[in-house]
Each structure stands twice: as C-alpha cells, then as structure tokens.
Design a protein around this motif. Structure first.
Motif, PDB file in Angstrom:
ATOM      1  N   GLY A  13     -71.537 -36.901 -17.956  1.00  0.00           N
ATOM      2  CA  GLY A  13     -72.218 -38.129 -17.583  1.00  0.00           C
ATOM      3  C   GLY A  13     -72.848 -38.136 -16.213  1.00  0.00           C
ATOM      4  O   GLY A  13     -73.702 -38.965 -15.934  1.00  0.00           O
ATOM      5  N   ALA A  14     -72.445 -37.236 -15.307  1.00  0.00           N
ATOM      6  CA  ALA A  14     -72.958 -37.266 -13.941  1.00  0.00           C
ATOM      7  C   ALA A  14     -73.673 -35.973 -13.553  1.00  0.00           C
ATOM      8  O   ALA A  14     -74.026 -35.791 -12.390  1.00  0.00           O
ATOM      9  N   ALA A  15     -73.886 -35.092 -14.509  1.00  0.00           N
ATOM     10  CA  ALA A  15     -74.630 -33.865 -14.256  1.00  0.00           C
ATOM     11  C   ALA A  15     -75.415 -33.517 -15.512  1.00  0.00           C
ATOM     12  O   ALA A  15     -74.891 -33.578 -16.624  1.00  0.00           O
ATOM     13  N   PHE A  16     -76.684 -33.185 -15.325  1.00  0.00           N
ATOM     14  CA  PHE A  16     -77.536 -32.807 -16.448  1.00  0.00           C
ATOM     15  C   PHE A  16     -78.697 -31.996 -15.910  1.00  0.00           C
ATOM     16  O   PHE A  16     -78.824 -31.795 -14.685  1.00  0.00           O
ATOM     17  N   THR A  17     -79.532 -31.480 -16.795  1.00  0.00           N
ATOM     18  CA  THR A  17     -80.706 -30.735 -16.350  1.00  0.00           C
ATOM     19  C   THR A  17     -81.973 -31.451 -16.804  1.00  0.00           C
ATOM     20  O   THR A  17     -81.977 -32.202 -17.776  1.00  0.00           O
ATOM     21  N   LEU A  18     -83.044 -31.206 -16.064  1.00  0.00           N
ATOM     22  CA  LEU A  18     -84.380 -31.623 -16.468  1.00  0.00           C
ATOM     23  C   LEU A  18     -85.082 -30.403 -17.032  1.00  0.00           C
ATOM     24  O   LEU A  18     -85.211 -29.373 -16.356  1.00  0.00           O
ATOM     25  N   ASP A  19     -85.536 -30.516 -18.259  1.00  0.00           N
ATOM     26  CA  ASP A  19     -86.126 -29.386 -18.970  1.00  0.00           C
ATOM     27  C   ASP A  19     -87.466 -28.999 -18.368  1.00  0.00           C
ATOM     28  O   ASP A  19     -88.295 -29.849 -18.040  1.00  0.00           O
ATOM     29  N   GLU A  20     -87.687 -27.707 -18.226  1.00  0.00           N
ATOM     30  CA  GLU A  20     -88.981 -27.185 -17.779  1.00  0.00           C
ATOM     31  C   GLU A  20     -89.633 -26.437 -18.930  1.00  0.00           C
ATOM     32  O   GLU A  20     -89.206 -25.354 -19.303  1.00  0.00           O
ATOM     33  N   GLU A  78     -87.279 -22.166 -14.572  1.00  0.00           N
ATOM     34  CA  GLU A  78     -85.969 -22.582 -15.043  1.00  0.00           C
ATOM     35  C   GLU A  78     -85.826 -24.099 -14.996  1.00  0.00           C
ATOM     36  O   GLU A  78     -86.554 -24.791 -14.275  1.00  0.00           O
ATOM     37  N   ASP A  79     -84.861 -24.615 -15.773  1.00  0.00           N
ATOM     38  CA  ASP A  79     -84.562 -26.037 -15.737  1.00  0.00           C
ATOM     39  C   ASP A  79     -83.941 -26.401 -14.381  1.00  0.00           C
ATOM     40  O   ASP A  79     -83.388 -25.548 -13.675  1.00  0.00           O
ATOM     41  N   LEU A  80     -84.024 -27.695 -14.040  1.00  0.00           N
ATOM     42  CA  LEU A  80     -83.520 -28.177 -12.753  1.00  0.00           C
ATOM     43  C   LEU A  80     -82.226 -28.951 -12.955  1.00  0.00           C
ATOM     44  O   LEU A  80     -82.172 -29.901 -13.735  1.00  0.00           O
ATOM     45  N   LEU A  81     -81.175 -28.562 -12.237  1.00  0.00           N
ATOM     46  CA  LEU A  81     -79.899 -29.266 -12.294  1.00  0.00           C
ATOM     47  C   LEU A  81     -79.986 -30.559 -11.490  1.00  0.00           C
ATOM     48  O   LEU A  81     -80.507 -30.584 -10.367  1.00  0.00           O
ATOM     49  N   VAL A  82     -79.465 -31.649 -12.069  1.00  0.00           N
ATOM     50  CA  VAL A  82     -79.397 -32.954 -11.402  1.00  0.00           C
ATOM     51  C   VAL A  82     -77.938 -33.384 -11.345  1.00  0.00           C
ATOM     52  O   VAL A  82     -77.212 -33.302 -12.345  1.00  0.00           O
ATOM     53  N   ILE A  83     -77.497 -33.840 -10.175  1.00  0.00           N
ATOM     54  CA  ILE A  83     -76.144 -34.360  -9.993  1.00  0.00           C
ATOM     55  C   ILE A  83     -76.244 -35.768  -9.427  1.00  0.00           C
ATOM     56  O   ILE A  83     -77.011 -36.024  -8.501  1.00  0.00           O
ATOM     57  N   TYR A  84     -75.468 -36.675 -10.004  1.00  0.00           N
ATOM     58  CA  TYR A  84     -75.436 -38.067  -9.572  1.00  0.00           C
ATOM     59  C   TYR A  84     -74.042 -38.350  -9.050  1.00  0.00           C
ATOM     60  O   TYR A  84     -73.079 -38.417  -9.821  1.00  0.00           O
ATOM     61  N   ALA A  85     -73.899 -38.468  -7.718  1.00  0.00           N
ATOM     62  CA  ALA A  85     -72.568 -38.632  -7.141  1.00  0.00           C
ATOM     63  C   ALA A  85     -72.671 -39.413  -5.838  1.00  0.00           C
ATOM     64  O   ALA A  85     -73.680 -39.353  -5.138  1.00  0.00           O
ATOM     65  N   SER A  86     -71.600 -40.118  -5.494  1.00  0.00           N
ATOM     66  CA  SER A  86     -71.553 -40.893  -4.253  1.00  0.00           C
ATOM     67  C   SER A  86     -71.025 -40.033  -3.115  1.00  0.00           C
ATOM     68  O   SER A  86     -70.073 -39.265  -3.299  1.00  0.00           O
ATOM     69  N   PRO A  87     -71.621 -40.150  -1.920  1.00  0.00           N
ATOM     70  CA  PRO A  87     -71.098 -39.412  -0.764  1.00  0.00           C
ATOM     71  C   PRO A  87     -69.690 -39.857  -0.406  1.00  0.00           C
ATOM     72  O   PRO A  87     -69.307 -41.015  -0.623  1.00  0.00           O
ATOM     73  N   ARG A  88     -68.901 -38.947   0.128  1.00  0.00           N
ATOM     74  CA  ARG A  88     -67.565 -39.298   0.603  1.00  0.00           C
ATOM     75  C   ARG A  88     -67.675 -40.188   1.836  1.00  0.00           C
ATOM     76  O   ARG A  88     -68.686 -40.177   2.540  1.00  0.00           O
ATOM     77  N   ASP A  89     -66.635 -40.961   2.099  1.00  0.00           N
ATOM     78  CA  ASP A  89     -66.624 -41.845   3.266  1.00  0.00           C
ATOM     79  C   ASP A  89     -66.873 -41.043   4.539  1.00  0.00           C
ATOM     80  O   ASP A  89     -66.259 -39.985   4.756  1.00  0.00           O
ATOM     81  N   GLY A  90     -67.782 -41.548   5.357  1.00  0.00           N
ATOM     82  CA  GLY A  90     -68.074 -40.896   6.632  1.00  0.00           C
ATOM     83  C   GLY A  90     -69.137 -39.833   6.562  1.00  0.00           C
ATOM     84  O   GLY A  90     -69.566 -39.322   7.595  1.00  0.00           O
ATOM     85  N   VAL A  91     -69.588 -39.471   5.353  1.00  0.00           N
ATOM     86  CA  VAL A  91     -70.630 -38.454   5.205  1.00  0.00           C
ATOM     87  C   VAL A  91     -71.987 -39.137   5.136  1.00  0.00           C
ATOM     88  O   VAL A  91     -72.200 -40.051   4.327  1.00  0.00           O
ATOM     89  N   GLN A  92     -72.903 -38.724   5.999  1.00  0.00           N
ATOM     90  CA  GLN A  92     -74.227 -39.330   6.052  1.00  0.00           C
ATOM     91  C   GLN A  92     -75.142 -38.693   5.001  1.00  0.00           C
ATOM     92  O   GLN A  92     -75.788 -37.688   5.240  1.00  0.00           O
ATOM     93  N   GLN A  93     -75.128 -39.291   3.819  1.00  0.00           N
ATOM     94  CA  GLN A  93     -75.993 -38.859   2.727  1.00  0.00           C
ATOM     95  C   GLN A  93     -76.558 -40.106   2.064  1.00  0.00           C
ATOM     96  O   GLN A  93     -75.931 -41.174   2.078  1.00  0.00           O
ATOM     97  N   PRO A  94     -77.759 -40.032   1.466  1.00  0.00           N
ATOM     98  CA  PRO A  94     -78.311 -41.195   0.766  1.00  0.00           C
ATOM     99  C   PRO A  94     -77.390 -41.666  -0.344  1.00  0.00           C
ATOM    100  O   PRO A  94     -76.856 -40.866  -1.107  1.00  0.00           O
ATOM    101  N   GLN A  95     -77.198 -42.986  -0.435  1.00  0.00           N
ATOM    102  CA  GLN A  95     -76.342 -43.559  -1.461  1.00  0.00           C
ATOM    103  C   GLN A  95     -77.124 -43.778  -2.752  1.00  0.00           C
ATOM    104  O   GLN A  95     -78.291 -44.170  -2.705  1.00  0.00           O
TER     105      GLN A  95
END
Length: 256
Positions: free
Chosen positions: A158-165, A172-189
């Motif tokens: 449910g939180a990882a898939f590929t986009l077909d090329e 090659e296909d592109l891997l996509v990951i949908y995940a929340s950053p850990r507390d204190g880590v400066q990453q886009p939410q």
C-alpha cells in the motif's frame, strides 16, 4: 472555489486544486477564472524573467497560455523539452494589477500581447519528466521536486509501488514510496493519507527524488515495512532512484 462549466473535464487533486488540460482553459476561460488549477506542459517560450507560455500539443491550434511565476522561487526552465507542472490561479491578465499584487516589474513591450488574455498566476512550478527520463538519467533530478505521471504497477503493502515506463525503450520503471518523515527530520510531509490506488491506474505523483539506500530511508522515514518487503526492495532497487511522494492523485493527462 467556483464551479467550472459542465463541458470542462477536470480531476480534483489531493490538495483540492483542479487538474486540467491547457486547451480547456483557452476554450473555456470564463469557466476557470478564479479557480486554482494544475496543468502539465512543455514550456513553449520564455517571455520574461518570471514568465513563459505553455500549450497543449494534444490539440492542433491550441493558443499558448501565459504563466507568471509568483511562487517566490527562481524560474529555471528545463532543457530537452521536459514538461513542467504548474499550479496556480486562472485570471484575465492585467499588467498593472499583476505588478502591484505580486510585487513584479513587467516590461509592457513583452506583455502587451497578453493583456486581457488567460494567465495562470503560478503558486508552484515543478519539473515533470517521464518515469523513464528519470530512471535513465537520475543524477540531474536528485534533490528536485518533481511531478511525475505514469501507470501504477507492482503495488507493495500500500505504500510502495512503481510507475510503469512504456514510452522510452530500455528505460526502467520508477519506484515510488509514500511515507512520513520521522520526528525531527526535515523532509517534506505528505499532503494527506495515501489514497486508494489500483494496478493499471494512471496517476500523477509529486515528490522529491532520492537514491534508494535502505539505511538512509530507515533513518529518515517511518516506513513500517516488514523484513521480507525491505529485503525485496533493497535487492531490486538499491542505489536506484526513488520518488518520495508528498501527493498522489488521478491524472487528467490522456495516454498518447
């Protein structure tokens, strides 16, 4: 947000904007005035330091639309005809009004032909390459915010898939990951909970491209993967590009 005319096909994105084709704006300008829309197009021509035009190549004779960059970020147009994704408000363009509201200086000699024509006042502009353009040359996109459209394949937990090329031979296909950053880590939410997606569905994904190093991802994100999935992804995608998604929504872009 005002309603569009019934004839204008549209798709609502995860952030509530309207995903449309540029041709629909030129053909039905009044239906979109005042709306926040999202479009994808290769830039047709740079107009000034903060502007360019876009056009829908799917439709012969489609009129170019002026895009004014009001995002506050520098305007760096891509090379090699790579598309961009633009999100912004559709207006009737008035030079003096735009200058005053967004603190811009616009040369009347450059913009007089666009006066009282449709314009998109861009809140965000992102590179929008094809999945195969990314996987075949990821170095130029690492660290960049991208908007990528493709067909969903190989859904994992449910939180990882590929986009077909399927457009660029040998890519090659592109891997996509949908995940929340850990507390204190400066990453886009992520903008919202992961929407329900189906194998074969055409989606648009916004996010940041990174090389896939499991140790780095475990440090930065709350993945929730079991050991089997982690080992599988590491074996197949280690050090390959991965798009860390902040938004996923149905694509309004037709397949070629």
């Amino acid at each position: 947000m005002g309603a569009c005319a019934e004839s204008a096909p549209q798709t609502e994105t995860a952030d509530g904007t309207t995903n449309v084709q540029t041709e629909e704006i030129t053909e039905n300008t009044e239906g979109y005035i005042g709306q926040i829309v999202t479009i994808r197009s290769a830039p047709v021509e740079k107009v000034g330091d903060n502007s360019f035009t876009v056009s829908d190549e799917q439709f012969f004779g489609s009129e170019p639309i002026l895009v004014i960059n009001a995002s506050g970020e520098p305007l760096l147009l891509p090379e090699d005809n790579v598309e961009v994704q633009v999100t912004g408000e559709v207006r009737n363009f008035l030079i003096s009004e735009t200058e005053q509201e967004f603190d811009l200086t616009l040369d009347p000699n450059l913009y007089q032909d666009y006066e009282e024509q449709p314009v998109i006042i861009a809140q965000s502009i992102a590179l929008a390459p094809e999945p195969g353009e990314i996987t075949s040359n990821p170095e130029q996109y690492y660290g960049e915010t991208l908007a990528v459209t493709g067909e969903v394949e190989d859904i994992q937990s449910g939180a990882a898939f590929t986009l077909d090329e399927d457009r660029l031979l040998g890519s090659e296909d592109l891997l996509v990951i949908y995940a929340s950053p850990r507390d204190g880590v400066q990453q886009p939410q992520p903008s919202a909970q992961l929407p329900t997606i189906a194998d074969g569905e055409e989606v648009a994904v916004t996010g940041t491209l990174r090389p896939f190093v499991v140790a780095d991802f475990e440090r930065d994100y709350d993945l929730g993967w079991d050991l089997e999935l982690q080992e599988q992804l590491e074996a197949e995608y280690s050090n390959r590009p991965v798009l860390v998604a902040t938004g996923i929504y149905p694509s309004a872009i037709p397949e070629d």
